[in-house]
Design a protein around this motif. Structure first.
Motif, PDB file in Angstrom:
ATOM      1  N   GLU A 196      26.797  39.808  42.155  1.00  0.00           N
ATOM      2  CA  GLU A 196      27.929  38.899  42.297  1.00  0.00           C
ATOM      3  C   GLU A 196      28.005  38.291  43.692  1.00  0.00           C
ATOM      4  OE1 GLU A 196      31.677  36.904  41.815  1.00  0.00           O
ATOM      5  OE2 GLU A 196      30.012  37.440  40.509  1.00  0.00           O
ATOM      6  N   CYS A 232      28.416  50.159  41.545  1.00  0.00           N
ATOM      7  CA  CYS A 232      28.992  49.019  42.254  1.00  0.00           C
ATOM      8  C   CYS A 232      27.998  48.362  43.199  1.00  0.00           C
ATOM      9  CB  CYS A 232      30.244  49.452  43.013  1.00  0.00           C
ATOM     10  SG  CYS A 232      30.025  50.923  44.028  1.00  0.00           S
ATOM     11  N   ARG A 236      30.354  35.301  33.727  1.00  0.00           N
ATOM     12  CA  ARG A 236      29.286  35.724  34.623  1.00  0.00           C
ATOM     13  C   ARG A 236      29.216  37.251  34.759  1.00  0.00           C
ATOM     14  NH1 ARG A 236      33.554  34.508  37.790  1.00  0.00           N
ATOM     15  NH2 ARG A 236      33.892  35.745  39.701  1.00  0.00           N
ATOM     16  N   ILE A 237      30.376  37.930  34.883  1.00  0.00           N
ATOM     17  CA  ILE A 237      30.366  39.384  35.063  1.00  0.00           C
ATOM     18  C   ILE A 237      29.790  40.070  33.823  1.00  0.00           C
ATOM     19  CG2 ILE A 237      31.757  41.436  35.471  1.00  0.00           C
ATOM     20  CD1 ILE A 237      31.505  39.590  37.882  1.00  0.00           C
ATOM     21  N   TYR A 285      26.100  39.542  33.873  1.00  0.00           N
ATOM     22  CA  TYR A 285      25.433  40.400  34.859  1.00  0.00           C
ATOM     23  C   TYR A 285      25.288  41.824  34.319  1.00  0.00           C
ATOM     24  CZ  TYR A 285      26.723  36.645  38.126  1.00  0.00           C
ATOM     25  OH  TYR A 285      26.898  35.437  38.749  1.00  0.00           O
ATOM     26  N   ILE A 286      26.342  42.334  33.703  1.00  0.00           N
ATOM     27  CA  ILE A 286      26.294  43.693  33.160  1.00  0.00           C
ATOM     28  C   ILE A 286      25.241  43.796  32.056  1.00  0.00           C
ATOM     29  CG2 ILE A 286      27.612  45.416  31.851  1.00  0.00           C
ATOM     30  CD1 ILE A 286      30.090  44.537  33.387  1.00  0.00           C
ATOM     31  N   SER A 341      23.914  35.614  42.987  1.00  0.00           N
ATOM     32  CA  SER A 341      24.505  34.458  42.314  1.00  0.00           C
ATOM     33  C   SER A 341      24.690  33.263  43.244  1.00  0.00           C
ATOM     34  CB  SER A 341      25.856  34.836  41.705  1.00  0.00           C
ATOM     35  OG  SER A 341      26.778  35.206  42.717  1.00  0.00           O
ATOM     36  N   LEU A 397      25.950  45.813  40.720  1.00  0.00           N
ATOM     37  CA  LEU A 397      26.800  44.708  40.288  1.00  0.00           C
ATOM     38  C   LEU A 397      27.302  43.900  41.483  1.00  0.00           C
ATOM     39  CD1 LEU A 397      28.134  43.283  37.918  1.00  0.00           C
ATOM     40  CD2 LEU A 397      30.050  44.874  38.093  1.00  0.00           C
TER      41      LEU A 397
END
Length: 234
Positions: free
Chosen positions: A125, A118, A77-78, A81-82, A129, A121
């Protein structure tokens, strides 16, 4: 008399938007994104441009993450997302290069660095999500507008004190140049004054309501050990 479900939803969405402006402002409360905040807030125009760019990326990436939240595997997922964020950052950078090259040159590397901001992101998160597209968009828009207003406020104060201008327009003719405001020390000083003012306002509000004020963890001295750098004997 019972409240309508639609009215409750509108109220929830409105609160989701408003919290980013003040109660959970990403700069003055959460103290996030300090790299661009300190680097590009030397003028109000730079602050506005950086804030709008980040807001666009926030809204677009949060909405897409929310739409795909049940499809994206948790294990990647991370990284996903990026990738989504980087796509929209690339769009912003290409548009700025095409239509505002001078502004793009002024902001420099800090436009591509939105990818690892940050705030962007973190909202993907922590919020997008886990929530639907509408609430995710309202959350991203509130955080983005709060970020933009904070950058404009810092940039406006630094620009006015440094050059006597605001959005490159002369406010006070013959204003003596105060070069400190154009560099990092000036940014830290102005930001510190804003953070102190924010805490003071919250303390006054808590006192009027008859409750105790708890300093945000990011601004609480008990969470900082910088005073111990020189060593201290108990």
């Amino acid at each position: 008399m019972t409240s309508q479900p639609g009215a409750e939803s509108v109220g929830m969405d409105t609160d989701t938007f408003i919290k980013g402006l003040w109660r959970e402002n990403p700069v003055f409360v959460q103290v996030l994104g300090m790299c661009p905040v300190l680097a590009v807030s030397n003028t109000a125009m730079n602050g506005l441009a950086m804030g709008l760019a980040a807001t666009f990326v926030l809204v677009m990436s949060s909405s897409l993450v929310s739409l795909l939240r049940n499809v994206i595997p948790k294990q990647v997922r991370i990284a996903t997302y990026i990738l989504i964020i980087a796509t929209f950052v690339t769009v912003v950078e290409m548009l700025m290069k095409a239509y505002a090259p001078a502004l793009n040159a002024s902001l420099g590397i800090f436009i591509p660095l939105i990818v690892v901001n940050c705030i962007v992101l973190g909202r993907a998160e922590a919020f997008a999500s886990k929530n639907g597209p509408l609430r995710s968009i309202m959350d991203a828009l509130g955080m983005g507008v709060g970020f933009t207003l904070a950058l404009m406020a810092l940039g406006g104060v630094r620009e006015f004190l440094g050059k006597g201008t605001l959005f490159e327009l002369g406010i006070i003719p013959g204003w003596p140049s105060f070069m400190l405001m154009g560099f990092a020390p000036g940014a830290f000083i102005v930001l510190g004054l804003f953070l102190a003012g924010m805490n003071w306002i919250q303390m006054r509000k808590a006192a009027r309501e008859g409750r105790a004020f708890t300093t945000p963890a990011q601004l609480d001295c008990s969470h900082c050990r910088i005073c111990d750098l020189g060593g201290r004997e108990d």
